[in-house]
Design a protein around this motif. Structure first.
Motif, PDB file in Angstrom:
ATOM      1  N   GLY A  30     -45.838 -27.589 118.469  1.00 16.26           N
ATOM      2  CA  GLY A  30     -45.576 -27.026 117.152  1.00 16.26           C
ATOM      3  C   GLY A  30     -44.096 -26.801 116.920  1.00 16.26           C
ATOM      4  N   GLY A  31     -43.822 -25.988 115.943  1.00 19.85           N
ATOM      5  CA  GLY A  31     -42.430 -25.796 115.561  1.00 19.85           C
ATOM      6  C   GLY A  31     -41.965 -26.965 114.713  1.00 19.85           C
ATOM      7  N   ASP A  91     -36.858 -16.376 113.523  1.00 24.02           N
ATOM      8  CA  ASP A  91     -37.241 -17.726 113.922  1.00 24.02           C
ATOM      9  C   ASP A  91     -36.859 -17.964 115.378  1.00 24.02           C
ATOM     10  N   ALA A  92     -37.796 -18.450 116.194  1.00 20.55           N
ATOM     11  CA  ALA A  92     -37.502 -18.794 117.583  1.00 20.55           C
ATOM     12  C   ALA A  92     -36.951 -20.218 117.637  1.00 20.55           C
ATOM     13  N   VAL A  93     -36.067 -20.464 118.588  1.00 17.15           N
ATOM     14  CA  VAL A  93     -35.394 -21.753 118.681  1.00 17.15           C
ATOM     15  C   VAL A  93     -35.439 -22.243 120.125  1.00 17.15           C
ATOM     16  N   VAL A 153     -37.546 -25.349 115.776  1.00 18.48           N
ATOM     17  CA  VAL A 153     -37.528 -23.994 115.223  1.00 18.48           C
ATOM     18  C   VAL A 153     -38.957 -23.592 114.869  1.00 18.48           C
ATOM     19  N   TRP A 154     -39.336 -22.405 115.335  1.00 18.05           N
ATOM     20  CA  TRP A 154     -40.629 -21.827 114.977  1.00 18.05           C
ATOM     21  C   TRP A 154     -40.360 -20.707 113.980  1.00 18.05           C
ATOM     22  N   ALA A 155     -40.682 -20.923 112.716  1.00 23.35           N
ATOM     23  CA  ALA A 155     -40.423 -19.919 111.686  1.00 23.35           C
ATOM     24  C   ALA A 155     -41.357 -18.730 111.873  1.00 23.35           C
ATOM     25  N   ASP A 156     -40.819 -17.537 111.673  1.00 19.90           N
ATOM     26  CA  ASP A 156     -41.600 -16.300 111.815  1.00 19.90           C
ATOM     27  C   ASP A 156     -42.371 -16.325 113.131  1.00 19.90           C
ATOM     28  N   THR A 203     -33.418 -16.308 119.191  1.00 23.93           N
ATOM     29  CA  THR A 203     -34.032 -15.915 117.925  1.00 23.93           C
ATOM     30  C   THR A 203     -32.976 -15.933 116.844  1.00 23.93           C
ATOM     31  N   TRP A 204     -33.216 -16.695 115.793  1.00 26.53           N
ATOM     32  CA  TRP A 204     -32.308 -16.715 114.650  1.00 26.53           C
ATOM     33  C   TRP A 204     -32.837 -15.757 113.591  1.00 26.53           C
TER      34      TRP A 204
END
Length: 213
Positions: free
Chosen positions: A8-9, A88-90, A95-98, A110-111
């Motif tokens: 995912g991501g 968002d994790a990176v 990038v995984w939003a939320d 984490t952005w």
């Protein structure tokens, strides 16, 4: 982080990677970050290029973003200071939003995103640690008490020790990393130079920067 990243991501395309600079154009300054985290119990510090600017006390180049480092298990304390922002994790160009807790558990960045504008404001490194002892992501045998590696400016902004910032930058030695090394080494104490040389020799034997120490 030795764990495999989950599926995912969103994988960032070359065009999206090129466009990231614009999304960081409104990022916070070290002072703005310090205001938001004032009084926080968990140890935290400005990291990467901005940390070297704070150590030297004089800006030498523009910065496209701002990073801080925190103990991974205490991320919730930082998150609670950022109500209303998306996280968002990176990892590995994705990038995984939320991001959900399971994604956060296997990534280290984490952005912090403004959900209205889509701008990124802060990059949070969730670092390995053992209680009050910091552990280097690149070599887990390198460990220091947080009290020894977090320095402070006259304005009480915490920043990572410059010898450790340069150790991380030694991995890629991009033009900006080379510029940071050249600008920072003259300001290091003999002890800091010795520490950096010892760590470089351990993690990157034969590294070109060793000749400059």
């Amino acid at each position: 982080m030795g764990e495999q990243l989950p599926d995912g991501g969103h994988e960032l395309s070359p065009a999206e990677l090129d466009a990231l600079d614009a999304r960081w154009s409104s990022c916070w300054t070290p002072g703005q970050v310090a205001q938001r985290l004032a009084g926080l119990a968990t140890p935290w510090c400005v990291a990467a290029g901005w940390a070297l600017e704070l150590f030297r006390g004089t800006p030498t180049r523009a910065h496209g973003d701002i990073e801080i480092a925190i103990p991974s298990s205490r991320f919730a304390e930082v998150r609670d200071r950022l109500p209303g922002y998306a996280l968002d994790a990176v990892g590995s160009g994705r990038v995984w939003a939320d991001a959900t807790p399971d994604i956060l558990a296997v990534t280290h960045q984490t952005w912090v995103r403004d959900p209205v504008t889509g701008d990124y404001l802060l990059d949070v490194f969730r670092e390995p640690h053992d209680g009050d002892t910091w552990i280097c992501r690149h070599d887990e045998t390198i460990r220091f008490p947080y009290r020894d590696i977090i320095h402070r400016t006259r304005d009480d902004i915490p920043y990572l020790a410059p010898e450790l910032v340069l150790l991380f930058k030694a991995k890629h030695t991009r033009p900006k990393d080379q510029a940071d090394f050249a600008a920072t080494v003259p300001h290091l104490s003999e002890a800091q130079r010795a520490t950096l040389a010892e760590l470089l020799a351990r993690v990157y034997p034969g590294h070109a920067w060793l000749a400059g120490l």
